[in-house]
Each structure stands twice: as structure tokens, then as C-alpha cells.
Design a protein around this motif. Structure first.
Motif, short mmCIF file in Angstrom:
data_model
loop_
_atom_site.label_atom_id
_atom_site.label_comp_id
_atom_site.label_asym_id
_atom_site.label_seq_id
_atom_site.Cartn_x
_atom_site.Cartn_y
_atom_site.Cartn_z
N ILE A 166 16.36 3.84 1.62
CA ILE A 166 15.06 4.37 2.07
C ILE A 166 14.04 4.06 0.97
CG2 ILE A 166 15.62 6.67 1.11
CD1 ILE A 166 13.83 7.90 3.28
N ILE A 167 12.80 3.78 1.38
CA ILE A 167 11.74 3.61 0.38
C ILE A 167 10.76 4.78 0.54
CG2 ILE A 167 9.94 2.12 -0.58
CD1 ILE A 167 11.26 -0.27 0.73
N ILE A 168 10.65 5.56 -0.53
CA ILE A 168 9.72 6.70 -0.52
C ILE A 168 8.59 6.38 -1.49
CG2 ILE A 168 9.45 9.13 -1.17
CD1 ILE A 168 12.31 9.58 -0.33
N CYS A 169 7.37 6.62 -1.03
CA CYS A 169 6.20 6.39 -1.89
C CYS A 169 5.61 7.75 -2.21
CB CYS A 169 5.18 5.53 -1.14
SG CYS A 169 3.86 4.93 -2.18
N ASN A 170 5.69 8.16 -3.46
CA ASN A 170 5.34 9.53 -3.84
C ASN A 170 4.62 9.51 -5.19
OD1 ASN A 170 5.34 12.36 -3.96
ND2 ASN A 170 7.35 12.43 -4.96
N PRO A 171 3.31 9.82 -5.21
CA PRO A 171 2.35 10.04 -4.13
C PRO A 171 2.18 8.76 -3.28
CG PRO A 171 1.44 10.81 -6.21
CD PRO A 171 2.68 10.04 -6.54
N SER A 172 1.74 8.99 -2.06
CA SER A 172 1.75 7.89 -1.09
C SER A 172 0.48 7.05 -1.10
CB SER A 172 1.92 8.49 0.32
OG SER A 172 1.39 7.63 1.30
N ASN A 173 0.69 5.77 -1.04
CA ASN A 173 -0.33 4.84 -0.61
C ASN A 173 0.07 4.52 0.82
OD1 ASN A 173 -2.01 2.72 -0.11
ND2 ASN A 173 -1.27 1.39 -1.75
N SER A 200 12.37 4.93 -5.02
CA SER A 200 11.24 5.85 -5.11
C SER A 200 10.10 5.16 -5.86
CB SER A 200 11.68 7.12 -5.86
OG SER A 200 10.62 8.02 -5.94
N ASP A 201 9.05 4.85 -5.13
CA ASP A 201 7.89 4.17 -5.72
C ASP A 201 6.96 5.25 -6.26
OD1 ASP A 201 5.54 2.83 -6.28
OD2 ASP A 201 5.58 1.60 -4.47
#
Ligand code: PMP
Ligand code: GLU
Length: 397
Positions: A166-173, A200-201
């Protein structure tokens, strides 16, 4: 003539729109650019000075493939200090931007046909990077009412026997939304139980507002660290987009795989930029706080302006430098007999008639929305918002 691989992807829409806006400015148009996610501040002077010193010290040869040791050590120290997480320098790979870190990760982890969960709205390049690796992106819709954060229920509906990561962007763009600790923990617990590797990006981690307590994946324990990569970089927090420097930390085996790929593509990232980054991490952080404070002021201003636009909703983001309003009420309205049908149509209308560049939500997998980057001066934001307000009013708002 072209490979199947390249036919699986399109050009980056964020880069394309930013280039179009820059071209219009060059041709003399007065365009306010809310498109690209790039801080408008100069790189802090202590970082620039470190780069100058690196040049004078002739640190201008090929650097090691994985990154100079001093930088990898500084990255390890950062994780120890901020997350109480122990990584060793052989668990760090420095690359030419976080984008390359993500690309290395996809190539090192994904086999043909394996699925990668990507909550939408997602950053433009995630599905394309997975496509380039011949994986299958599986888009998981989220809801504005949930702050665009994915829930375990959302994920359970999309997990299959082929799910690899899974790719999570945190905080999100693009939404600016960030995960409170308890919500992140639930997602992480599910992924660990299901054997799903987490990417986790965290490139926007330093840009969080209103005393939001940011939690990095790296702080969630050994098991999580053994089954995840944290991606980060210098572009956003240190205003170093042009230096092209990012990194990944994670299990040694995965980092080694990514390192092999990098050794045959770009090899070590720019030496001078790496020495500048050592200073970025080890030097004073005052300017970073100053930039963060200014972004918070701009976020608050742009939200006030959006609240005055009829038929528009907008989630109040915890971080990054984007707001993600829902302008879909304005779809199916017409201007000069031309109907605006979707987010791309609206972005085109705003660029041509209001001279404001924004990124349509369809680039991020959510067509009802429009991304506005507030990484520009308050004066520009005010001018741009005046124009957007008038242009939407012209559609009957
Ligand atoms: N991830 C996200 C979410 C981003 O917004 C960006 C910005 N381009 C990147 C990764 C890549 O950053 P860079 O390659 O400049 O380090
Ligand atoms: N991350 C930035 C954005 O989303 C930079 C553009 C890009 O690298 O695609 O606008």
C-alpha cells in the motif's frame, strides 16, 4: 515503436500544467500559478553555504551509490531523535528525489500483476510508478467527510490474494490531510495482519499546522519498520526542489534491492546536494519553522476565501501546502456556450479566463475536486482567489 511499458502511462499532469502556466507567463500573460507543489522560499542560506563549501573542497566526484555516509548517518540520527527508531546507514538509500525513491521501491518490490493499494485522492505519480513496475494499482476511494483518510473498512473491500503493498501519503498531496495516531495505527495493524508491505510517503511531515501531532510510520515499532519503507526528501521541508534529493529507509533487504536498481540507473545522487543535505539535517532549523508558520498563515487565508465561495466545500487540511476544494457544483454550467464538464474543464476555464493555474482533481483520481497549491505569496493568493471567485460567479455561483 514504443514499449508496452511507456504506453501504460501518461506524462505527469502536475508538471505539464506547471509548464503550461510558465509558458503563458513567458509569453507575457499575468498568470497566478497555484499548480505546482513547490515552496516559493529560497533554500536556507546555511544549506547553500554548505554546498559552496563542498564545491570548494572538491567534493565533486562520484558519491557512493547509496549516499555519502555522513548523510545516511544524519538521516539515522533524525529517526532516532524524532521517532525513537533505530535504523543503521545500510538501511538508508539516498536518491535523486523522493520520486526516484518511490520508483526504486516499486521496481524492487512489485512483481508483474501484483496489486498495490492506493487511497484516492492520490499523488499523481503513484499509479504510474506502479504501472511502470508492471504492478496493478488498486485505487481505494476515500470520503471528504473522513478527511480523505482511508479506513480499515475501505481497505478490506479492496484487499485480495494478490495485494502486495500500500502507498500512504501522510500528510497527503493533494488533500493536505494527515492521519491522527489512532487512525494510522488501525491501518497499520490491518496491513501487518494481512502481510501488506507499507510504503509511507512522508515528504510533507514537517508541514503540519494547528499543533497537529504528527506520527511517522517509523515510530510504530520493530515489526512495522521491518515491513515498511519510509520515503522522505528535502524538496518540501527545506525548500530544495531543484537540488533533487530524497531518501528511503527500511528493511536492509529491500534497501539493497533498491540500491542495485539505482546502481544501474542514476547511481549516487548529486554529491554537492548531499553535502548540503547534511547541513539541512544537522544545522539550525529556524528557517524551517518560519516557512511552516508562513504556510499556516496562507492556509488559513485561502480557507477563509474558499468559505466565501458559494456551493464550495473544502476540508481543512492538517498539513502540506494544498487545499482541495470541491467545485463540482460548477460542472455542467456553461461559459460562452461551452459546457464545463469536469475538473479538467474547470481548470482549463480558470486558466484561460481567470489566468489562474490549478490542478484538476481527476489527476488525483477524484474528479469533483480541484487542487490549489498555496506555496506562493499572500499577495498572489489574494489576487488568484479574487480571480477564481469572479470566474465562478461568472458561471452562475
Ligand atoms: N511525494 C509527494 C507526495 C510529492 O508531492 C512529491 C513532490 N514532487 C514527491 C514525492 C517527489 O518529491 P521529490 O522528487 O522532489 O523529492
Ligand atoms: N509534488 C509536486 C506536485 O505535486 C511537484 C510536481 C511533480 O513532481 O509531479 O505538484
Amino acid at each position: 515503436m514504443l514499449s508496452d511499458r511507456v504506453q501504460r502511462i501518461g506524462f505527469s499532469s502536475t508538471l505539464r500544467i506547471a509548464a503550461k502556466a510558465a509558458q503563458m507567463v513567458k509569453e507575457g500573460a499575468d498568470v497566478i500559478d497555484f499548480s505546482i507543489g513547490e515552496p516559493d522560499f529560497p533554500t536556507p542560506s546555511n544549506i547553500k553555504d554548505a554546498a559552496k563549501r563542498a564545491i570548494d573542497a572538491n567534493l565533486t566526484k562520484y558519491p557512493p551509490n547509496d549516499g555519502v555516509l555522513e548523510l545516511r548517518q544524519a538521516i539515522c540520527r533524525k529517526f532516532k531523535a524524532e521517532c525513537d527508531a533505530t535504523y543503521t546507514p545500510d538501511q538508508v538509500l539516498v536518491s535523486t528525489g523522493a520520486k526516484q525513491s518511490l520508483y526504486n521501491a516499486a521496481l524492487a518490490l512489485i512483481n508483474k500483476g501484483e496489486e498495490v493499494l492506493i487511497p484516492a485522492p492520490y499523488w499523481v505519480s503513484y499509479p504510474q510508478i506502479v504501472n511502470l513496475a508492471y504492478g496493478n494499482p488498486v485505487i481505494v476511494p476515500t470520503r471528504e467527510e473522513n478527511g480523505f483518510r482511508v479506513t480499515t473498512e475501505d481497505l478490506l473491500r479492496h484487499i485480495s490474494s494478490r495485494t502486495k503493498a500500500i502507498i500512504i501519503c501522510n500528510p497527503s498531496n493533494p488533500s493536505g490531510s494527515a492521519y491522527p495516531a489512532a487512525e494510522l495505527q488501525k491501518i497499520v495493524d490491518l496491513c501487518m495482519a494481512e502481510g501488506i508491505f507499507i510504503i509511507s510517503d512522508e515528504i510533507y511531515e514537517k508541514l503540519v499546522y494547528d499543533d497537529f501531532h504528527y506520527v511517522s510510520l517509523a515510530s510504530l515499532g520493530d515489526k512495522v519498520r521491518e515491513n515498511s519503507l519510509v520515503i522522505n526528501g528535502f524538496s518540501k521541508s527545506y525548500s530544495m526542489t531543484g537540488w533533487r534529493l530524497g531518501y528511503a529507509v527500511g528493511p536492509k533487504e529491500v534497501i539493497e534491492g533498491m540500491s542495485k536498481i539505482q546502481s544501474h540507473s542514476t547511481s549516487g545522487a548529486n554529491s554537492i546536494a548531499q553535502w548540503a543535505a547534511v547541513e539541512a539535517l544537522n544545522g539550525p532549523q529556524g528557517e524551517i519553522t518560519m516557512m511552516r508558520d508562513e504556510f499556516e498563515r496562507r492556509r488559513n487565508y485561502v480557507l477563509t476565501r474558499l468559505a466565501q465561495i458559494p456551493h464550495c466545500t473544502c476540508y481543512k487540511p492538517e498539513g502540506a501546502f494544498y487545499v482541495y476544494p470541491n467545485f463540482s457544483w460548477y460542472y455542467h454550467k456553461s461559459h460562452d456556450g461551452v459546457e464545463i464538464r469536469n475538473s479538467a474543464g474547470l481548470a482549463y476555464y480558470l486558466l484561460m479566463h481567470a489566468h489562474v493555474a490549478v490542478v484538476p482533481g481527476d489527476s488525483f483520481g477524484t474528479d469533483e475536486f480541484t487542487r490549489i497549491s498555496y506555496a506562493t505569496s499572500i499577495e498572489n493568493i489574494e489576487k488568484g482567489m479574487n480571480r477564481i471567485e469572479a470566474a465562478l460567479a461568472g458561471l452562475g455561483g
